[in-house]
Design an enzyme around this catalytic site. Sequence first.
Site, PDB file in Angstrom:
ATOM      1  N   ASP A 160      -3.658  14.978  -0.904  1.00 34.52           N
ATOM      2  CA  ASP A 160      -2.658  14.856  -1.803  1.00 34.52           C
ATOM      3  C   ASP A 160      -3.153  14.586  -3.044  1.00 34.52           C
ATOM      4  O   ASP A 160      -4.242  14.155  -3.328  1.00 34.52           O
ATOM      5  CB  ASP A 160      -1.690  13.713  -1.227  1.00 34.52           C
ATOM      6  CG  ASP A 160      -2.346  12.614  -0.728  1.00 34.52           C
ATOM      7  OD1 ASP A 160      -3.484  12.463  -1.008  1.00 34.52           O
ATOM      8  OD2 ASP A 160      -1.626  11.808   0.105  1.00 34.52           O
ATOM      9  N   ASN A 167       4.607   2.174   5.446  1.00 37.80           N
ATOM     10  CA  ASN A 167       5.750   2.622   5.829  1.00 37.80           C
ATOM     11  C   ASN A 167       5.496   3.726   6.791  1.00 37.80           C
ATOM     12  O   ASN A 167       6.655   4.501   7.353  1.00 37.80           O
ATOM     13  CB  ASN A 167       6.629   3.147   4.632  1.00 37.80           C
ATOM     14  CG  ASN A 167       5.996   4.199   4.055  1.00 37.80           C
ATOM     15  OD1 ASN A 167       4.846   4.602   4.215  1.00 37.80           O
ATOM     16  ND2 ASN A 167       6.642   4.805   2.802  1.00 37.80           N
ATOM     17  N   HIS A 223       3.747   6.319   6.065  1.00 41.38           N
ATOM     18  CA  HIS A 223       3.253   7.974   5.798  1.00 41.38           C
ATOM     19  C   HIS A 223       2.031   8.197   6.013  1.00 41.38           C
ATOM     20  O   HIS A 223       0.991   7.239   6.194  1.00 41.38           O
ATOM     21  CB  HIS A 223       3.982   7.779   4.181  1.00 41.38           C
ATOM     22  CG  HIS A 223       2.927   7.224   3.338  1.00 41.38           C
ATOM     23  ND1 HIS A 223       3.159   6.721   2.211  1.00 41.38           N
ATOM     24  CD2 HIS A 223       1.622   6.984   3.371  1.00 41.38           C
ATOM     25  CE1 HIS A 223       2.006   6.238   1.630  1.00 41.38           C
ATOM     26  NE2 HIS A 223       0.965   6.152   2.320  1.00 41.38           N
ATOM     27  N   GLU A 240       6.331  11.000   3.332  1.00 39.18           N
ATOM     28  CA  GLU A 240       7.255   9.889   3.353  1.00 39.18           C
ATOM     29  C   GLU A 240       8.323   9.771   4.451  1.00 39.18           C
ATOM     30  O   GLU A 240       8.517  10.974   5.098  1.00 39.18           O
ATOM     31  CB  GLU A 240       7.943   9.443   1.982  1.00 39.18           C
ATOM     32  CG  GLU A 240       6.909   9.597   0.910  1.00 39.18           C
ATOM     33  CD  GLU A 240       6.219   8.082   0.624  1.00 39.18           C
ATOM     34  OE1 GLU A 240       6.062   7.503   1.781  1.00 39.18           O
ATOM     35  OE2 GLU A 240       5.890   7.773  -0.424  1.00 39.18           O
TER      36      GLU A 240
HETATM   37  C1  F6R Z   1      -4.104   8.950  -0.027  1.00 42.27           C
HETATM   38  C2  F6R Z   1      -3.108   9.268   1.155  1.00 42.27           C
HETATM   39  C3  F6R Z   1      -2.364   7.858   1.722  1.00 42.27           C
HETATM   40  C4  F6R Z   1      -3.084   6.834   2.099  1.00 42.27           C
HETATM   41  C5  F6R Z   1      -2.107   5.500   2.456  1.00 42.27           C
HETATM   42  C6  F6R Z   1      -2.910   4.413   2.665  1.00 42.27           C
HETATM   43  O1  F6R Z   1      -4.831   9.883  -0.236  1.00 42.27           O
HETATM   44  O2  F6R Z   1      -2.924  10.217   1.550  1.00 42.27           O
HETATM   45  O3  F6R Z   1      -1.468   8.298   2.693  1.00 42.27           O
HETATM   46  O4  F6R Z   1      -4.060   7.144   2.874  1.00 42.27           O
HETATM   47  O5  F6R Z   1      -1.166   5.383   1.653  1.00 42.27           O
HETATM   48  O6  F6R Z   1      -3.645   3.937   1.695  1.00 42.27           O
HETATM   49  P1  F6R Z   1      -4.392   2.620   1.335  1.00 42.27           P
HETATM   50  O7  F6R Z   1      -5.635   3.126   2.154  1.00 42.27           O
HETATM   51  O8  F6R Z   1      -4.733   2.514   0.027  1.00 42.27           O
HETATM   52  O9  F6R Z   1      -3.874   1.400   2.292  1.00 42.27           O
END
Ligand code: F6R
Length: 225
Positions: A66, A126, A128, A133
């Site tokens: 992403d 959450n 995701h 989301e």
């Molecule tokens: C980032 C992504 C997000 C993160 C998720 C956890 O490329 O795809 O889904 O993996 O938000 O983020 P952290 O590791 O910062 O808790």
Amino acid sequence: MKQHPTITHFASYEEMSKAAAKLVTHYVFKTNANLALPTGGTPIGMYKELVEKNLDWANVRTFNLDEYYPINIDSQQSYYYYMYENLFSTLKNHQSPQISFPHAYYDNHISSAGGLDLAVIGVGNNGHIAFNEPGSEPNSETRIVKLDKQTIEDNARFFDSIEDVPTHSITMGISTIFKAREILILAQGKSKLEILKKGLWNKETKDIPVSWLRKHRNLKVFYCD
Ligand code: F6R
């Protein structure tokens, strides 16, 4: 038959990162390996390990999960910047033609490259995955999405203020990720464990996007406190 995916607990973040890097290394040695890669706090340790291994990435193509939308890719908060900073700039034989970030034809691009061999992903508080989301459908493909309030709050730590966090992103879809031949989820911290258990040990629901991966036939889940 296994009732639900196993969550492998590691004693430390370092051990989890080493195990994740080991799995990625296995693919780096394969010919024409296609990897999906995450950003965020959790994979930093894995990237450090990979940098230290100093492998030859000539056979590898990477597809990031992403990117914020819109974002100036030169800004320090872009996922493009993050990837060069934490991994790409130090890898041997990993040049821009082997590096991709989400765009309008990403799903076609990935399938014509032979599909994803391994998708390494994180999970949001959450539930995701990438930026799919709550509310995301299992058949979703790469698209622009609005970020959840919780995600904006969680990611504000990377910006000067919460107002600076982009409201949208472009993300691989659930189906794009599900098609990967192997998936590795990395998670750290109690709240992640809670959402993983809710999502992976119960029936699939679009309220918890990670739950759509429950029935993937080659799913590994690595966790540490
Ligand atoms: C980032 C992504 C997000 C993160 C998720 C956890 O490329 O795809 O889904 O993996 O938000 O983020 P952290 O590791 O910062 O808790």
